[in-house]
Write a protein that holds these residues in place. Structure first.
Motif: not given
Length: 76
Positions: A15-23, A44-48, A59-62
């Protein structure tokens, strides 16, 4: 830069992701099945909750990521 390519090796392939470190931290925590840490990250960050990771051209959600890795505790 806050964004970097992250490769996660899973039973679904790479799996590959170009995301922010918290993601990245959220998806790694989900893969490990650490419910309390995942909840703390989301508090801490509900938008995640809307973050996605690309895995085998899907594309997979959490939630989907947890299900794909058999992490039923995280799903409930």
């Amino acid at each position: 830069s806050l964004f970097k390519a992250t490769y996660i090796y899973t039973s679904m392939g790479i799996c590959m992701s170009y995301v922010h470190n918290s993601e990245n931290e959220l998806f790694s925590t989900i893969q490990e099945g650490d419910l309390h840490h995942a909840m703390a990250i989301l508090a801490h960050n509900p938008k995640l909750i809307n973050a996605t990771v690309s895995c085998s051209h899907v594309r997979l959600s959490p939630l989907h990521y947890a299900a794909a890795h058999g992490q039923s505790e995280v799903i409930h």
